[in-house]
Design a protein around this motif. Structure first.
Motif, PDB file in Angstrom:
ATOM      1  N   TYR A  54       0.838  -1.196   0.000  1.00 29.76           N
ATOM      2  CA  TYR A  54       0.000   0.000   0.000  1.00 29.76           C
ATOM      3  C   TYR A  54       0.879   1.255   0.000  1.00 29.76           C
ATOM      4  N   GLN A  55       0.397   2.286  -0.664  1.00 25.78           N
ATOM      5  CA  GLN A  55       1.059   3.588  -0.652  1.00 25.78           C
ATOM      6  C   GLN A  55       0.282   4.512   0.271  1.00 25.78           C
ATOM      7  N   TYR A  56       0.994   5.266   1.079  1.00 21.34           N
ATOM      8  CA  TYR A  56       0.315   6.162   2.017  1.00 21.34           C
ATOM      9  C   TYR A  56       0.933   7.554   1.975  1.00 21.34           C
ATOM     10  N   LYS A  57       0.136   8.503   2.417  1.00 18.35           N
ATOM     11  CA  LYS A  57       0.587   9.888   2.556  1.00 18.35           C
ATOM     12  C   LYS A  57       0.139  10.372   3.936  1.00 18.35           C
ATOM     13  N   LYS A  67       5.414  10.730   2.057  1.00 19.13           N
ATOM     14  CA  LYS A  67       4.833   9.581   1.365  1.00 19.13           C
ATOM     15  C   LYS A  67       5.670   8.342   1.657  1.00 19.13           C
ATOM     16  N   GLU A  69       5.597   3.580   1.529  1.00 18.71           N
ATOM     17  CA  GLU A  69       4.974   2.316   1.138  1.00 18.71           C
ATOM     18  C   GLU A  69       5.090   1.335   2.300  1.00 18.71           C
ATOM     19  N   LYS A  95      -1.185  -0.238  -4.009  1.00 19.84           N
ATOM     20  CA  LYS A  95      -0.331   0.033  -5.165  1.00 19.84           C
ATOM     21  C   LYS A  95      -0.823  -0.761  -6.359  1.00 19.84           C
TER      22      LYS A  95
END
Length: 454
Positions: A54-57, A67, A69, A95
């Protein structure tokens, strides 16, 4: 084949919740495994979730937006973990392309080597992982280190934590690093593993460098040869052919070959491309790899060298893991898997191990029955069995073959270079002869007049 981690949940017969993880190459295979577990242990499965990237901010308390991962079974899992860290979660999304790439071999070696050095300095292992995760360039290896740190902190056994990542760092590496925590000296196991990986990588680089230059030279020579025969030579010899002048036999054959290429070059290139693609696909298949590995150790000169390298690796791994008492069947299997030759691995697992387990045969007789060990290796193991020091005999055999393969590799490289030089000389001589034949053509005035009339 790369495997992925899946988490399943369900309800037991007493109404208690059940949760666990399985590893499988696909969700379908994971569901099949969960169904088998549910039948065996008597619980009802509800859900199977894949651990994905998963990609997060997030926004830090100081206002900085960052940002990153992270792998998890659900976006809620990541949001909850980041929120507990005091971060303001702005976005979490799966992602799009989560491709599992194996870390470069050099990065794995660096990770093991630095771990061994830091453990010698008496640093705690969790601190070692925290230091290395920032210095590793491979994102896939960074994720492996993060997962290891998280699993170990959660109380998972080291061997289980490392074996989860055997498809990424190699089964031998995962097994060795996993048992290190149960040994009396972690740094010694890490040091032995690092030395083994460095030695294996060094030999591969030496063989690759020894083979690439001759291969490129031969390929370029063949291309230049075909270009000369197919395009340049007909421009000159074709002039005489146009005047109906009798040509020498070698020149005639060369022109016929050039004309045949003109008519069939499409088929030639198609067959060549199909053959190359087919061979690569065959070599990557399980059966193809087995056949190639069986054939490689029988190739003159280089085959003996590769065979001794495989035996060296087997002996070195065997010496590191072997104990005088207890279950050493697993040790033999791990050593066979680490040797790098699927044919040797197959023979050990299907001949040596069954003889020891089912028939109670001694180690040396079982190894001899497999037909893959050299006579010298068998003699050393026999001597070690008689003196009660098999481990030392295996280590001596590994050291001897390491020295021998290092020296013989130089001779093999010189032999290959000599063979390529001879091949180049023969090709140049052939081109010189067919070019010189044109100078021997002596057309008469009648030949020229007839040719001009035609």
């Amino acid at each position: 084949m790369a495997v992925r981690e899946f988490r399943f949940s369900g309800i037991g017969q007493n109404g208690q919740p059940v949760q666990g993880t399985v590893f499988a190459p696909s969700k379908r295979n994971a569901q099949k495994k969960v169904t088998e577990l549910a039948t065996k242990h008597g619980f009802r499965s509800n859900d199977v979730q894949q651990r994905s990237l998963y990609q997060y901010k997030v926004r830090h308390p100081n206002g900085k937006v960052v940002k990153g991962e992270q792998k998890a079974f659900s976006p809620e899992e990541i949001s909850s973990a980041l929120g507990k860290m005091g971060l303001d979660v702005l976005k979490v999304q799966k992602k799009l392309f989560d491709v599992q790439r194996k870390p470069p071999r050099q990065d794995i070696i660096m990770f093991v080597r630095l771990s061994a050095n830091l453990l010698k300095e008496k640093l705690p292992f969790d601190e070692v992982l925290n230091l290395l995760v920032n210095d590793v360039s491979s994102n896939s290896l960074k994720q492996v280190i993060r997962d290891l740190n998280a699993d170990l902190k959660s109380g998972m056994e080291a061997q289980q934590a490392f074996m989860k990542h055997q498809h990424m760092i190699g089964k031998f590496t995962a097994y060795m690093l996993g048992i290190a925590s149960r040994s009396g000296n972690m740094s010694e196991i890490y040091e032995s593993t690092a030395r083994f990986l460095e030695r294996q990588n060094e030999f591969r680089k030496s063989v690759r460098s020894a083979m690439i230059t001759p291969a490129i030279t031969v390929a370029v020579l063949i291309a230049a040869f075909v270009w000369y025969v197919w395009y340049i030579f007909p421009q000159t010899a074709g002039l005489f052919e146009g005047f109906n002048i009798p040509l020498p036999p070698l020149t005639r054959k060369t022109l016929d070959f050039s004309n045949w290429l003109d008519d069939n070059y499409g088929w030639v290139f198609l067959i060549m491309a199909t053959s190359i693609i087919g061979f690569v696909a065959f070599a990557k298949s399980k059966r193809g790899t087995f056949i190639l590995h069986r054939s490689m150790i029988r190739i003159p000169v280089i085959g003996s060298l590769l065979h001794k390298l495989n035996i060296e690796i087997f002996c070195r791994v065997f010496a590191v893991l072997y104990s005088g008492s207890g279950d050493n069947i697993t040790v033999i299997k791990i050593a066979a898997e680490a040797c790098g030759n699927t044919y040797i691995e197959h023979q050990v697992k299907t001949v040596t191990v069954p003889m020891m387990v089912a028939q109670g045969a001694e180690l040396v007789r079982s190894m001899e029955a497999s037909g893959v060990f050299t006579s010298m290796a068998l003699a050393r193991f026999r001597s070690g069995a008689e003196t009660g020091n098999v481990r030392m005999s295996a280590l001596q055999m590994a050291d001897y073959y390491e020295a021998e393969t290092t020296l013989k590799l130089k001779g093999a490289v010189e032999g290959i270079q000599t063979a390529v030089a001879i091949f180049i000389t023969i090709a140049i001589c052939f081109l010189t002869i067919i070019s010189s034949e044109i100078a021997l053509i002596q057309p008469s005035s009648n030949d020229i007049m007839n040719g001009m009339g035609n």
